[in-house]
Write an enzyme that holds these catalytic residues in place. Structure first.
Site, PDB file in Angstrom:
ATOM      1  N   GLU A  65       0.800 -11.857   4.588  1.00 52.26           N
ATOM      2  CA  GLU A  65       0.114 -11.559   3.344  1.00 52.26           C
ATOM      3  C   GLU A  65      -0.012 -12.813   2.475  1.00 52.26           C
ATOM      4  O   GLU A  65       0.902 -13.626   2.422  1.00 52.26           O
ATOM      5  CB  GLU A  65       0.912 -10.505   2.591  1.00 52.26           C
ATOM      6  CG  GLU A  65       0.151  -9.974   1.432  1.00 52.26           C
ATOM      7  CD  GLU A  65       0.736  -8.673   0.944  1.00 52.26           C
ATOM      8  OE1 GLU A  65       1.957  -8.507   1.013  1.00 52.26           O
ATOM      9  OE2 GLU A  65      -0.057  -7.840   0.483  1.00 52.26           O
ATOM     10  N   ARG A 109      -5.792 -10.094   6.941  1.00 48.74           N
ATOM     11  CA  ARG A 109      -4.873 -11.081   6.349  1.00 48.74           C
ATOM     12  C   ARG A 109      -4.970 -12.378   7.143  1.00 48.74           C
ATOM     13  O   ARG A 109      -5.520 -12.393   8.249  1.00 48.74           O
ATOM     14  CB  ARG A 109      -3.407 -10.593   6.407  1.00 48.74           C
ATOM     15  CG  ARG A 109      -3.141  -9.351   5.577  1.00 48.74           C
ATOM     16  CD  ARG A 109      -1.661  -8.987   5.558  1.00 48.74           C
ATOM     17  NE  ARG A 109      -1.432  -7.794   4.751  1.00 48.74           N
ATOM     18  CZ  ARG A 109      -0.246  -7.293   4.466  1.00 48.74           C
ATOM     19  NH1 ARG A 109       0.860  -7.869   4.928  1.00 48.74           N
ATOM     20  NH2 ARG A 109      -0.118  -6.216   3.725  1.00 48.74           N
ATOM     21  N   ARG A 156       5.217  -2.504  12.288  1.00 49.01           N
ATOM     22  CA  ARG A 156       6.473  -2.439  11.533  1.00 49.01           C
ATOM     23  C   ARG A 156       6.488  -1.217  10.634  1.00 49.01           C
ATOM     24  O   ARG A 156       5.433  -0.752  10.193  1.00 49.01           O
ATOM     25  CB  ARG A 156       6.678  -3.704  10.706  1.00 49.01           C
ATOM     26  CG  ARG A 156       5.617  -4.005   9.657  1.00 49.01           C
ATOM     27  CD  ARG A 156       5.861  -3.338   8.322  1.00 49.01           C
ATOM     28  NE  ARG A 156       5.038  -3.906   7.266  1.00 49.01           N
ATOM     29  CZ  ARG A 156       4.634  -3.239   6.211  1.00 49.01           C
ATOM     30  NH1 ARG A 156       4.931  -1.967   6.066  1.00 49.01           N
ATOM     31  NH2 ARG A 156       3.901  -3.818   5.277  1.00 49.01           N
ATOM     32  N   ARG A 209      13.015  -3.494   7.546  1.00 44.72           N
ATOM     33  CA  ARG A 209      11.683  -3.567   8.127  1.00 44.72           C
ATOM     34  C   ARG A 209      11.954  -3.549   9.619  1.00 44.72           C
ATOM     35  O   ARG A 209      12.559  -4.487  10.162  1.00 44.72           O
ATOM     36  CB  ARG A 209      10.954  -4.847   7.720  1.00 44.72           C
ATOM     37  CG  ARG A 209      10.417  -4.840   6.286  1.00 44.72           C
ATOM     38  CD  ARG A 209       9.209  -3.919   6.178  1.00 44.72           C
ATOM     39  NE  ARG A 209       8.778  -3.706   4.810  1.00 44.72           N
ATOM     40  CZ  ARG A 209       7.815  -4.398   4.190  1.00 44.72           C
ATOM     41  NH1 ARG A 209       7.220  -5.384   4.805  1.00 44.72           N
ATOM     42  NH2 ARG A 209       7.457  -4.093   2.969  1.00 44.72           N
ATOM     43  N   THR A 230       2.051   0.517  -1.934  1.00 43.17           N
ATOM     44  CA  THR A 230       1.115   0.440  -0.801  1.00 43.17           C
ATOM     45  C   THR A 230       1.811   0.782   0.518  1.00 43.17           C
ATOM     46  O   THR A 230       1.146   1.024   1.517  1.00 43.17           O
ATOM     47  CB  THR A 230       0.513  -0.977  -0.643  1.00 43.17           C
ATOM     48  OG1 THR A 230       1.576  -1.890  -0.352  1.00 43.17           O
ATOM     49  CG2 THR A 230      -0.224  -1.411  -1.884  1.00 43.17           C
ATOM     50  N   CYS A 267       7.073  -1.176  -2.642  1.00 39.19           N
ATOM     51  CA  CYS A 267       5.685  -1.318  -3.076  1.00 39.19           C
ATOM     52  C   CYS A 267       4.933  -0.022  -2.770  1.00 39.19           C
ATOM     53  O   CYS A 267       5.024   0.483  -1.648  1.00 39.19           O
ATOM     54  CB  CYS A 267       5.030  -2.492  -2.333  1.00 39.19           C
ATOM     55  SG  CYS A 267       3.292  -2.710  -2.740  1.00 39.19           S
ATOM     56  N   ARG A 273       2.744  -0.816   9.076  1.00 41.10           N
ATOM     57  CA  ARG A 273       1.597  -1.727   9.215  1.00 41.10           C
ATOM     58  C   ARG A 273       1.502  -2.096  10.685  1.00 41.10           C
ATOM     59  O   ARG A 273       2.422  -2.695  11.246  1.00 41.10           O
ATOM     60  CB  ARG A 273       1.774  -2.983   8.351  1.00 41.10           C
ATOM     61  CG  ARG A 273       0.456  -3.760   8.204  1.00 41.10           C
ATOM     62  CD  ARG A 273       0.550  -4.837   7.143  1.00 41.10           C
ATOM     63  NE  ARG A 273       1.158  -6.056   7.648  1.00 41.10           N
ATOM     64  CZ  ARG A 273       0.486  -7.044   8.238  1.00 41.10           C
ATOM     65  NH1 ARG A 273      -0.826  -6.955   8.403  1.00 41.10           N
ATOM     66  NH2 ARG A 273       1.111  -8.119   8.662  1.00 41.10           N
ATOM     67  N   GLU A 303      11.763  -7.163   1.303  1.00 41.24           N
ATOM     68  CA  GLU A 303      11.106  -6.293   0.303  1.00 41.24           C
ATOM     69  C   GLU A 303      11.630  -4.861   0.370  1.00 41.24           C
ATOM     70  O   GLU A 303      11.804  -4.198  -0.658  1.00 41.24           O
ATOM     71  CB  GLU A 303       9.598  -6.334   0.537  1.00 41.24           C
ATOM     72  CG  GLU A 303       8.831  -5.466  -0.431  1.00 41.24           C
ATOM     73  CD  GLU A 303       7.325  -5.605  -0.247  1.00 41.24           C
ATOM     74  OE1 GLU A 303       6.851  -6.724   0.004  1.00 41.24           O
ATOM     75  OE2 GLU A 303       6.631  -4.582  -0.360  1.00 41.24           O
TER      76      GLU A 303
HETATM   77  P1  ADP Z   1       4.600  -7.327   6.726  1.00 40.00           P
HETATM   78  O1  ADP Z   1       3.720  -6.974   7.842  1.00 40.00           O
HETATM   79  O2  ADP Z   1       6.002  -7.291   7.167  1.00 40.00           O
HETATM   80  O3  ADP Z   1       4.296  -6.537   5.548  1.00 40.00           O
HETATM   81  P2  ADP Z   1       3.491 -10.055   6.421  1.00 40.00           P
HETATM   82  O4  ADP Z   1       2.038  -9.783   6.286  1.00 40.00           O
HETATM   83  O5  ADP Z   1       4.062 -11.071   5.491  1.00 40.00           O
HETATM   84  O6  ADP Z   1       4.390  -8.795   6.194  1.00 40.00           O
HETATM   85  O7  ADP Z   1       3.762 -10.506   7.902  1.00 40.00           O
HETATM   86  C1  ADP Z   1       5.039 -10.828   8.313  1.00 40.00           C
HETATM   87  C2  ADP Z   1       5.038 -11.752   9.515  1.00 40.00           C
HETATM   88  O8  ADP Z   1       4.571 -11.038  10.651  1.00 40.00           O
HETATM   89  C3  ADP Z   1       4.135 -12.950   9.352  1.00 40.00           C
HETATM   90  O9  ADP Z   1       4.778 -14.072   9.914  1.00 40.00           O
HETATM   91  C4  ADP Z   1       2.939 -12.586  10.183  1.00 40.00           C
HETATM   92  O10 ADP Z   1       2.253 -13.711  10.691  1.00 40.00           O
HETATM   93  C5  ADP Z   1       3.599 -11.807  11.299  1.00 40.00           C
HETATM   94  N1  ADP Z   1       2.658 -10.933  11.991  1.00 40.00           N
HETATM   95  C6  ADP Z   1       1.961  -9.922  11.486  1.00 40.00           C
HETATM   96  N2  ADP Z   1       1.204  -9.327  12.412  1.00 40.00           N
HETATM   97  C7  ADP Z   1       1.424 -10.006  13.559  1.00 40.00           C
HETATM   98  C8  ADP Z   1       0.940  -9.884  14.899  1.00 40.00           C
HETATM   99  N3  ADP Z   1       0.075  -8.927  15.252  1.00 40.00           N
HETATM  100  N4  ADP Z   1       1.411 -10.771  15.818  1.00 40.00           N
HETATM  101  C9  ADP Z   1       2.313 -11.730  15.481  1.00 40.00           C
HETATM  102  N5  ADP Z   1       2.796 -11.879  14.253  1.00 40.00           N
HETATM  103  C10 ADP Z   1       2.371 -11.027  13.296  1.00 40.00           C
HETATM  104  C1  CIR Z   2       0.504  -7.838  -4.852  1.00 34.09           C
HETATM  105  O1  CIR Z   2       0.416  -6.992  -5.736  1.00 34.09           O
HETATM  106  O2  CIR Z   2      -0.418  -8.583  -4.514  1.00 34.09           O
HETATM  107  C2  CIR Z   2       1.827  -7.948  -4.131  1.00 34.09           C
HETATM  108  N1  CIR Z   2       2.820  -7.299  -4.908  1.00 34.09           N
HETATM  109  C3  CIR Z   2       1.730  -7.330  -2.730  1.00 34.09           C
HETATM  110  C4  CIR Z   2       1.078  -5.978  -2.685  1.00 34.09           C
HETATM  111  C5  CIR Z   2       1.058  -5.381  -1.293  1.00 34.09           C
HETATM  112  N2  CIR Z   2      -0.194  -5.613  -0.700  1.00 34.09           N
HETATM  113  C6  CIR Z   2      -0.831  -4.856   0.162  1.00 34.09           C
HETATM  114  O3  CIR Z   2      -2.046  -4.897   0.206  1.00 34.09           O
HETATM  115  N3  CIR Z   2      -0.131  -4.091   0.985  1.00 34.09           N
END
Ligand code: ADP
Ligand code: CIR
Length: 343
Positions: free
Chosen positions: A301, A296, A113, A216, A260, A258, A267, A212
């Site tokens: 997250e 994660r 993403r 995305r 990060t 953010c 990501r 956020e």
């Molecule tokens: P983001 O990647 O958008 O920063 P999150 O860590 O919250 O945020 O992940 C968003 C969603 O994407 C979650 O439901 C997570 O389980 C899903 N996700 C992340 N990576 C994968 C993957 N490789 N395959 C399937 N789902 C994924």
């Molecule tokens: C935090 O500070 O924990 C949240 N605001 C999320 C920060 C983003 N985390 C990351 O590692 N990419």
């Protein structure tokens, strides 16, 4: 607000970098869109278990509050925002990321993403209700122009029935509700208005609107064909760039809520089954550190692993091109698989 108090065991980037002196130096500043230091740090103050704890409110936040944000950026990305420049490269022809699991034994799915925000608006934490609706309108209009495998429909969150929402979240397609870190930052104001999800027919291409970040842009599918996932994403981003003007800074790359997520705002993750390495977290973390990977849980997250399945993704997003970050992730995942097989 006086200088905030943080609990003794707080280890967020915010509490480590915000001294009382720095706080008094920045506390009365305001960006042209009216964003202040107190707004920027509220999430980390209310959630001392944050890893970072700050959210920018607009492009200017990154300049005005640089004395706080630059050290956080330097530490997270190993990139010096005062000396270096970010470079983007999303050309799939430059990607060297062979499928790390051609037999399909470990990797369940791959997802890449990128976050994007519109240049002419503040970022989400500082977006007025009306502006958020305009962003939704501009983005959903641009999405209508997508063709072929990217063609799909936009589904506003408002009015979506609970069962559909729950299923989309459970299947990893939709963002969760009620994230307390985003809530404190003001990123959930007027929820669910202005939020939604676009996806193509088989849900291999999706766009989250006004979570956020304003966009995305997501490419995902079962298996570990990282090259195919990246190619689809790159094509979609190029098509959207022809319709929308994204916030970009020559030093910091794509600007995000953010810090990060600056730079590539990307990501690239796999959901991978590593039960043996899961029992040997020291080795698991050592390999991840070597390839700058983050671990994660499988519901995103701040979630936990389930059944020995982890979400493994690139940690660095700034000062590295998209193709480099995806390549490093693929090599790291290959190494994790080799180690799992040795155990
Ligand atoms: P983001 O990647 O958008 O920063 P999150 O860590 O919250 O945020 O992940 C968003 C969603 O994407 C979650 O439901 C997570 O389980 C899903 N996700 C992340 N990576 C994968 C993957 N490789 N395959 C399937 N789902 C994924
Ligand atoms: C935090 O500070 O924990 C949240 N605001 C999320 C920060 C983003 N985390 C990351 O590692 N990419």
């Amino acid at each position: 607000m006086p200088y905030p108090t943080f609990p003794d065991d707080c280890s967020s980037a915010l509490c480590r970098h915000l001294s009382p002196e720095l706080y008094s130096r920045l506390k009365d500043l305001k960006t042209r869109y009216g964003y202040t230091l107190d707004q920027m740090i509220r999430s980390g103050v209310e959630n001392p278990d944050s890893s970072i704890g700050v959210y920018a409110g607009d492009e200017e936040s990154y300049r005005l509050f640089a004395p706080l944000l630059n050290p956080i950026i330097r530490e997270y990305h190993s990139f010096d925002p005062e000396k270096e420049r970010h470079r983007s490269d999303m050309d799939p022809a430059h990607l060297d990321a062979p499928d790390p699991d051609p037999e399909g034994k470990y990797v369940l799915s791959t997802r890449i993403r990128v976050g994007r925000n519109l240049h002419c608006f503040p970022l989400g934490a500082n977006l007025a209700r009306r502006e958020r609706l305009i962003v939704e309108c501009l983005v959903s209009d641009a999405l209508k122009s997508l063709e072929g495998d990217l063609a799909g429909s936009y589904y506003p969150l408002e009015g979506m029935d609970d069962a559909t929402k729950a299923r989309l979240i459970e299947d990893h397609f939709l963002f969760k509700e009620g994230d307390r870190f985003l809530e404190s930052a003001g990123l959930n104001r007027d929820w669910p208005e202005g939020r939604g999800i676009y996806h193509n027919h088989d849900k291999s291409f999706l766009v989250w609107v006004n979570e956020e970040d304003q966009l995305r842009i997501i490419s995902m599918e079962p298996g570990a064909d990282i090259g195919r996932v990246f190619e689809r994403l790159s094509r979609a981003v190029s098509a959207l760039e022809r319709k929308l003007s994204f916030s970009y800074d020559e030093r910091l790359g794509y600007l995000s809520s953010c810090p990060t997520n600056l730079g590539t705002a990307m990501r690239a993750s796999v959901h991978i089954r590593l039960p043996k390495l899961g029992e040997d977290m020291e080795t698991f973390r050592e390999i991840c550190d070597r390839y700058a990977l983050q671990i994660r849980g499988i519901h995103g997250e701040h979630s936990e692993s389930e059944g020995g399945i982890y979400d493994v993704s690139n940690r660095r997003r700034l000062g590295i091109t998209e193709v480099e970050a995806v390549g490093e992730m693929a090599r790291g995942v290959r190494e994790l698989i080799e180690q799992e097989e040795r155990l």
